[in-house]
Scaffold this active site. Structure first.
Site, mmCIF file in Angstrom:
data_model
loop_
_atom_site.group_PDB
_atom_site.id
_atom_site.type_symbol
_atom_site.label_atom_id
_atom_site.label_comp_id
_atom_site.label_asym_id
_atom_site.label_seq_id
_atom_site.Cartn_x
_atom_site.Cartn_y
_atom_site.Cartn_z
ATOM 1 N N HIS A 39 0.973 -1.191 -0.350
ATOM 2 C CA HIS A 39 0.091 0.123 -0.417
ATOM 3 C C HIS A 39 0.610 1.203 -0.209
ATOM 4 O O HIS A 39 2.074 1.214 0.621
ATOM 5 C CB HIS A 39 -1.093 0.224 1.487
ATOM 6 C CG HIS A 39 -0.074 0.109 2.834
ATOM 7 N ND1 HIS A 39 -0.049 -1.215 3.481
ATOM 8 C CD2 HIS A 39 0.085 0.814 3.622
ATOM 9 C CE1 HIS A 39 0.744 -1.147 4.302
ATOM 10 N NE2 HIS A 39 1.082 0.440 4.048
ATOM 11 N N ARG B 6 9.908 -0.849 3.371
ATOM 12 C CA ARG B 6 9.731 -0.240 2.865
ATOM 13 C C ARG B 6 10.901 -0.370 0.814
ATOM 14 O O ARG B 6 11.757 -0.828 1.138
ATOM 15 C CB ARG B 6 10.217 1.390 2.809
ATOM 16 C CG ARG B 6 10.143 1.748 4.218
ATOM 17 C CD ARG B 6 10.369 3.776 4.180
ATOM 18 N NE ARG B 6 9.989 4.015 5.955
ATOM 19 C CZ ARG B 6 9.720 3.887 6.414
ATOM 20 N NH1 ARG B 6 10.959 2.836 7.275
ATOM 21 N NH2 ARG B 6 9.422 3.843 7.580
#
EC number: 5.3.1.8
Length: 482
Positions: free
Chosen positions: A291, A310
């Site tokens: 997301h 990340r």
């Protein structure tokens, strides 16, 4: 009830004024970006509460010293003497990182591995701050945009194939099963072996279609950064001739490309579901779901974890290997926890959001002196149409869902002013102010700050409910569902 102070998080993607205004910070923040306000029992960034004698104490210490009083018997036994959730208000001015939260086993293994390597908990290169998986939920406080989970493969392929850029074309070729065109390299099979080596062990059971999604996603996040605005230029003309339903995904990719020029990971926005939320609408993001938040202000609640893996769209540490080992590549629509069966619209003035987890839930409510319904409820009725049209206001009142009466609760006033009362005390809150409500306080009533107390704080069954009197205010209540 204890007044609680949020922890400020000034990340680069944060708003220049939204949270500053909501929490009435004045010149306290200066000109820096403010991204998140944490109401936190996390040991790395704990909030403080004010005790009756005027002193202050950190939330983890308060809970550790009085676990059953603060959490309640059920939550204390299930989670131990720790806050089960982390509650935030966030505001994104520009897109923030493309990320995944780790699964349980991945979080435990990663935390212990980084400890063994003597990586400090606050080190920039640290990925695992605790041993918990992180499921999270977002409730919009204004129009909010995001990309969540993978779109259907045919949608991914159509969008990527239309982008005149070599990385996008390679991703499209992978999705189409054209291995020879993989990233334009003559050693295509060697490249495929490299991508497949990044897959988690569970991939042995995946169908080929899911492996293609993994390879395409991994191709984008491992591609080298570029100079110039070639990616943005390639995306700019993409909407011409496209189905209008594709515009939100294209817009997400364009905004990401402007914020992070030359970062090929922005192409992943074309693989993912675009999410557009109006105030009061919500999305639930299980651990493992890719997301990225694009723009807007929202309430966010999650497991009591600060674990983030990340992949791109960030200047922070990237942990691509661990992210890919936690990645859920199954396409699917975003989960709305306010919709049946994940939650229930309970009254004209209260919406509850309850995903299938034990750690957290949210209620978003409004108190008003008028008899008209809350505008947010009207929008939800329009969104869900026939389902909620059948639940007329009279029916909704009969099927009222109560505010949680036990467990650790955080009550935040988001607009106007409210008054929160239990059997022993009453506290008035204005916009940006919050209280921590221990489980031992029992049931509470939330009403407008200026009110005429008519003594009717319960319905005919004796159960508590939200009262509306003179004045108005809106609030968020974070809690466990136990």
């Amino acid at each position: 009830m204890y007044r609680i102070q949020p922890v400020q998080k000034p990340y680069a993607w944060g708003s220049l004024d939204r949270l500053q205004s909501m929490f009435h910070l004045g010149d306290e923040c200066g000109s820096r970006e403010l991204a998140e306000m944490w109401f936190s029992g996390h040991r790395q960034s704990p909030s403080t509460v004010q005790l009756p004698d005027g002193s202050f104490q950190e939330v983890p210490t308060l809970i550790r010293r009085h676990p059953e009083e603060m959490l309640g018997e059920n939550a204390s036994h299930l989670f131990g003497p720790v806050m089960p959730y982390l509650f935030k208000v966030i505001s994104a001015r520009i897109p923030l990182s493309l990320q995944v939260h780790p699964l349980d086993f991945q979080a435990r293994a990663g935390f212990n591995r980084e400890n063994a390597l003597n990586i400090a908990l606050d080190a920039p290169e640290r990925s695992f701050k605790d041993t918990l998986a992180k499921n999270e939920m977002v409730v919009a406080l204004e129009p909010f945009t995001a990309a969540v989970g993978f779109a259907p493969p045919n949608v991914q392929l159509r969008l990527l194939a239309s982008v005149p850029h070599p990385v996008a074309q390679s991703m499209a070729a992978i999705l189409a099963g054209n291995a020879e065109a993989l990233v334009g390299l003559p050693e295509a099979e060697h490249r495929r072996d490299i991508l497949d080596a990044m897959m988690p062990l569970s991939a042995i059971t995946w169908p080929e279609s899911r492996k293609r999604i993994f390879r395409a996603f991994a191709t984008a996040i491992t591609a080298p950064s570029e100079s110039g605005d070639g990616l943005e230029a390639a995306l700019r003309g993409l909407s011409e001739g496209m189905d209008p339903q594709a515009y939100p995904a294209i817009d997400n990719a364009l905004q990401a490309a402007r914020a992070f020029p030359g970062d090929p990971s922005v192409l992943c926005m074309l693989m993912m579901n675009p999410v557009r939320l109006d105030e009061g609408e919500s999305v639930y993001i299980p651990a493992g779901t890719p997301h990225a938040y694009i723009h807007g202000t929202a309430a966010e609640i999650m497991n009591n974890s600060d674990n983030v893996l990340r992949a791109g769209m960030t200047a922070k540490h990237k942990d691509i290997g661990n992210l890919l080992h936690s990645l859920n590549c199954l396409p699917g629509s975003p989960i709305d926890p306010s919709n049946t069966p994940f939650g229930i619209l309970s009254t004209q003035y209260l919406v509850t959001y309850r995903p299938h987890v034990n750690e957290f839930m949210l209620a978003y409510g409004h108190v008003d002196d008028s008899s008209s319904s809350w505008a947010i409820v009207g929008r939800l009725v329009r969104r869900y149409g026939e389902l909620l049209q059948r639940l007329r206001p009279q029916t909704l009142l009969r099927q009222r869902v109560q505010l949680p009466r036990r467990g650790p609760r955080v009550l935040l006033c988001t607009e106007g002013a409210i008054r929160c009362s239990n059997a022993e005390e009453s506290v008035e809150l204005t916009q940006g102010e919050a209280v921590f409500i221990p489980s031992s306080d029992g049931r509470v009533e939330i009403r407008a700050a200026e009110h005429h107390d008519d003594g009717h704080g319960s319905d005919e069954t004796g159960e508590p409910h939200v009262m509306s009197d003179v004045g108005k205010g809106s609030y968020l209540l974070a809690s466990t569902p136990l």
